[in-house]
Structures are given as C-alpha cells and as structure tokens.
Write a protein that holds these residues in place. Structure first.
Motif, PDB file in Angstrom:
ATOM      1  N   ASN A 134      -6.644   3.916   6.355  1.00  0.00           N
ATOM      2  CA  ASN A 134      -5.418   3.708   5.860  1.00  0.00           C
ATOM      3  C   ASN A 134      -5.373   2.658   4.726  1.00  0.00           C
ATOM      4  O   ASN A 134      -5.226   1.376   5.221  1.00  0.00           O
ATOM      5  CB  ASN A 134      -4.158   3.435   6.797  1.00  0.00           C
ATOM      6  N   GLU A 159      -4.275   0.132   2.421  1.00  0.00           N
ATOM      7  CA  GLU A 159      -3.190  -0.359   1.898  1.00  0.00           C
ATOM      8  C   GLU A 159      -3.295  -1.127   0.622  1.00  0.00           C
ATOM      9  O   GLU A 159      -4.150  -2.302   0.610  1.00  0.00           O
ATOM     10  CB  GLU A 159      -2.405  -1.383   2.822  1.00  0.00           C
ATOM     11  N   THR A 207       0.251  -1.092  -4.953  1.00  0.00           N
ATOM     12  CA  THR A 207       1.350   0.039  -5.493  1.00  0.00           C
ATOM     13  C   THR A 207       2.309   0.165  -4.002  1.00  0.00           C
ATOM     14  O   THR A 207       1.601   0.622  -3.057  1.00  0.00           O
ATOM     15  CB  THR A 207       0.838   1.274  -5.875  1.00  0.00           C
ATOM     16  N   ARG A 208       3.458   0.075  -4.338  1.00  0.00           N
ATOM     17  CA  ARG A 208       4.212   0.279  -3.124  1.00  0.00           C
ATOM     18  C   ARG A 208       4.423   1.850  -2.490  1.00  0.00           C
ATOM     19  O   ARG A 208       4.212   2.748  -3.234  1.00  0.00           O
ATOM     20  CB  ARG A 208       5.655  -0.110  -3.666  1.00  0.00           C
ATOM     21  N   ALA A 209       4.409   1.760  -1.392  1.00  0.00           N
ATOM     22  CA  ALA A 209       4.440   3.160  -0.588  1.00  0.00           C
ATOM     23  C   ALA A 209       3.182   4.096  -0.813  1.00  0.00           C
ATOM     24  O   ALA A 209       3.191   5.200  -0.809  1.00  0.00           O
ATOM     25  CB  ALA A 209       5.902   3.782  -1.072  1.00  0.00           C
ATOM     26  N   ARG A 210       1.958   3.346  -1.247  1.00  0.00           N
ATOM     27  CA  ARG A 210       0.975   4.069  -1.501  1.00  0.00           C
ATOM     28  C   ARG A 210      -0.140   3.676  -0.569  1.00  0.00           C
ATOM     29  O   ARG A 210      -0.570   2.490  -0.428  1.00  0.00           O
ATOM     30  CB  ARG A 210       0.663   3.998  -3.029  1.00  0.00           C
ATOM     31  N   ARG A 211      -0.551   4.611   0.288  1.00  0.00           N
ATOM     32  CA  ARG A 211      -1.894   4.201   1.079  1.00  0.00           C
ATOM     33  C   ARG A 211      -2.867   5.285   0.799  1.00  0.00           C
ATOM     34  O   ARG A 211      -2.601   6.491   0.439  1.00  0.00           O
ATOM     35  CB  ARG A 211      -1.587   4.194   2.569  1.00  0.00           C
TER      36      ARG A 211
END
Length: 380
Positions: free
Chosen positions: A105, A107, A110-114
C-alpha cells in the motif's frame, strides 16, 4: 525563526504553496485551510527550535515540512511533533532510521491514490527495495520497473524516510542520431528524462513537482553529471541502466552515501550502445551477485501490466532480438559480459529462457558464424 533574508519563509512558501507575508513582526498566512494549518505547525516548530537556540538548517526544515504533512494532525502541538521525529536535538527532523514503506500500500502525494503491486514478481521487487540498500531489477518493457521504483521513492519521501529523490538516466538515443538539440542544457536533456517525469506525474500534481524541484527535494539529472557527488539520505533511481557503460555503472554505484538507497532498472534486450557487450547493467549483475546488501529481481513477461497487447508484442519480437544481438555480440573475444566464457559466436541465453531453448531463435552452425546457411547440395 524566519531565517536570514526570510529564507525559511521562502522554503515554506515554495514547498507548501502557501502565501506568506510579514509585517510589523507578524507573519500572515493565506491559502487552503489544510495548507495554512501545516504552515502554522512548521512555524511553531521553527519558533520552538529558536527558543532552544537550535535553529534549523535548510535540510532539517525540508524534513520537518515533509513530516508535518504526514505524521501530524490539525491541532498537534509543536512538542508532540518533536517527539515523533526520532529524537533529533534540533527539533527532531532527521529521516527515520530503520523505517520502511508498506509494500502492499504505497502512499503517494496524489490524494486518494495508493499504489500496490499487480503481480507476485512486482511484490518481490517492492520487498527487495524495502529491505536492501541496492536493488537491481531487469525485465521487459511494461513490467513496471520504473513506475514502481518511482512510487516506492515517492512513498519514502512522503514518510520522511529520505530527504531527497534523485532520478538519473543515461542520455542515449534509441537507434537514432538526433544531432544537436536546440535550447539550454535543461531543454536538451529533457527528452531523455521525460519517462521519469511521466511516472512522477502519477504520484503528485504538476505544481508540487515544480515546488519540490525548486527547493531541491527532487532532482532529475543525466548520468553524465553524477561524477564526484556523494548522495546522503537520498533515494536514487537509475533508469535504462542497460545503456550505461561499465565505467559509468561503477561511477554511479559509488555515489551511494549514508542513509541512502539505490534502485537500478533496465531491460537487457534493449541495449542501444554501439557495443552491447559493454553494458554496465549486464556487467554489474555478474560482478555483484552474492554481494551482501544487494538484491536482484528479474521480472518476466507474466509481470507486464501495460495494455494486454504489449505482452504478445514482446513475445513476438523475442526471436528477432536474439538474432540482432547475435550479429553484434557473437564474435567478441574474451569472456561474455553475461556469464562464464563461451566459444566465440555463442551468446548467453535470453534472461527469461535457458540456453538452447526452442525460443532462442535460429541456431548457429558448427563454425560459430551466426545465421550462416548450410552449403547447398551440388547434386540437388
């Protein structure tokens, strides 16, 4: 607190994208509530360090900005920020020691991007990066060699495990000679470095990349400019390493400094050097195998994650690649760069196939001359 000539405020402004003004001894912030909150906590920590007569230098401030964005929540007191940063005497801003990334995962900014591995081979690749200081990865096009390396590096920067990303690529043309390119030095080398930027754009937005490059958190550089440097607390990626020469590879690998990691990626079936036998990537794999602290990962066609057609294209072109490499490397003297000494005219097997397997293309004649047809029968 604000530094000489407002140096600290300039770094905060360019890194976070917040608007900062000073007047009558007051600092005013404007921007989104999230960015203003982060900038406020950085300024609180700067004030705390100043009261302790331990002002932060540039690298420490950049580390603090990164850590505030990831390990703090709105309302976190400055004292708590110091305690989460590893106990450093200057406000606690050194990169984590002994930390690692979550390979399942990743991190990124970029928001909300994994980002996570799509195949078992890719997962082994990320695990090697997390557990070794030097990782060499070989694989065909489309296996995510560069993309996952940049993703892992970005995740480490975001978590404060390193203080800088250094992305390196040799400026070697793919079978063409473009001549002199227009523009300044940066414009000339930009086409060669573009694949690294493409991957980076998936990890953070354009404005953030520009800010990080402006304050030297991200550096994208041709291999030719690496000599003489020592890279401490960095994640260093060498892409297209099959197009390095042996001296270039040695020069690059010896840039590794304290607290740094290196990832070297390449595809040994796409060597664009005039003499493919001089590839530094092939030589490094042979020399460093068995060296403690070095990991080797070989991705295969099953790990291709681009368009489904790419895997079939790679399979279709595999025999032609072998023929091309036989014509260029088949008659070289001395031991092969990819393994123990072989008779002249014999090439090591393709990385994904054993020697003399059915998929290795046309076989050589007993004379060792590649692709030489047998003489015709005069009685026929």
């Amino acid at each position: 607190m604000i530094g000489a000539a407002e140096r600290n405020l300039k770094i905060i402004r360019e890194t976070l994208g917040v608007h900062i003004t000073t007047r009558d001894g007051m600092v005013r912030l404007s921007g989104s509530s999230r960015i203003v909150g982060q900038a406020t906590r950085v300024l609180e920590e700067l004030a705390h360090a100043a009261r302790q007569h331990q002002p932060l230098n540039r690298h420490q401030l950049l580390d603090l900005i990164t850590r505030v964005g990831q390990t703090s929540t709105p309302g976190t007191p400055a004292a708590e920020l110091s305690s989460t940063a590893g106990g450093d005497t200057a406000g606690g801003v050194r990169p984590h020691s002994g930390g690692s990334i979550e390979i399942d995962n990743l991190e990124v900014y970029t928001r909300a991007r994994r980002i996570r591995a799509a195949t078992e081979g890719q997962r082994d690749y990320l695990k090697a990066i997390a557990t070794h200081d030097l990782t060499l990865c070989i694989g065909p096009a489309g296996t995510g060699k560069t993309y996952l390396a940049v993703a892992a590096a970005t995740a480490m920067l975001k978590r404060g495990l390193v203080r800088k990303l250094v992305l390196v690529r040799p400026a070697v043309e793919a079978g063409e000679r473009l001549g002199f390119l227009p523009g300044d030095m940066q414009q000339k080398v930009n086409p060669f470095l573009r694949p690294l930027l493409d991957a980076l754009h998936d990890m953070m937005d354009f404005e953030q990349i520009q800010r990080f490059m402006a304050v030297d958190l991200i550096e994208i550089i041709p291999l030719a400019f690496m000599r003489g440097r020592t890279l401490n607390d960095c994640m260093v990626i060498l892409d297209e390493a099959q197009n390095t020469t042996r001296p270039q590879m040695l020069m690059f690998l010896t840039r590794l400094g304290h607290g740094s990691k290196m990832i070297v990626t390449g595809d040994t079936t796409q060597i664009d050097l005039e003499d493919p036998g001089q590839s530094g990537m092939v030589d490094a794999v042979r020399r460093l195998r068995g060296v403690k602290g070095v990991a080797f990962v070989k991705l295969a066609q099953a790990d291709i994650v681009r368009h489904s057609l790419v895997q079939r294209i790679v399979e279709a072109y595999a025999p032609t690649r072998h023929q091309h490499r036989r014509l260029h490397v088949g008659g070289q003297d001395g031991p092969s760069a990819q393994g123990p000494e072989r008779p002249h005219g014999h090439l090591p097997a393709h990385p994904s196939q054993p020697a003399n397997s059915p998929g290795n293309g046309p076989q050589e004649t007993d004379s060792g001359s590649p692709m030489t047809p047998a003489p015709a029968d005069k009685n026929s």
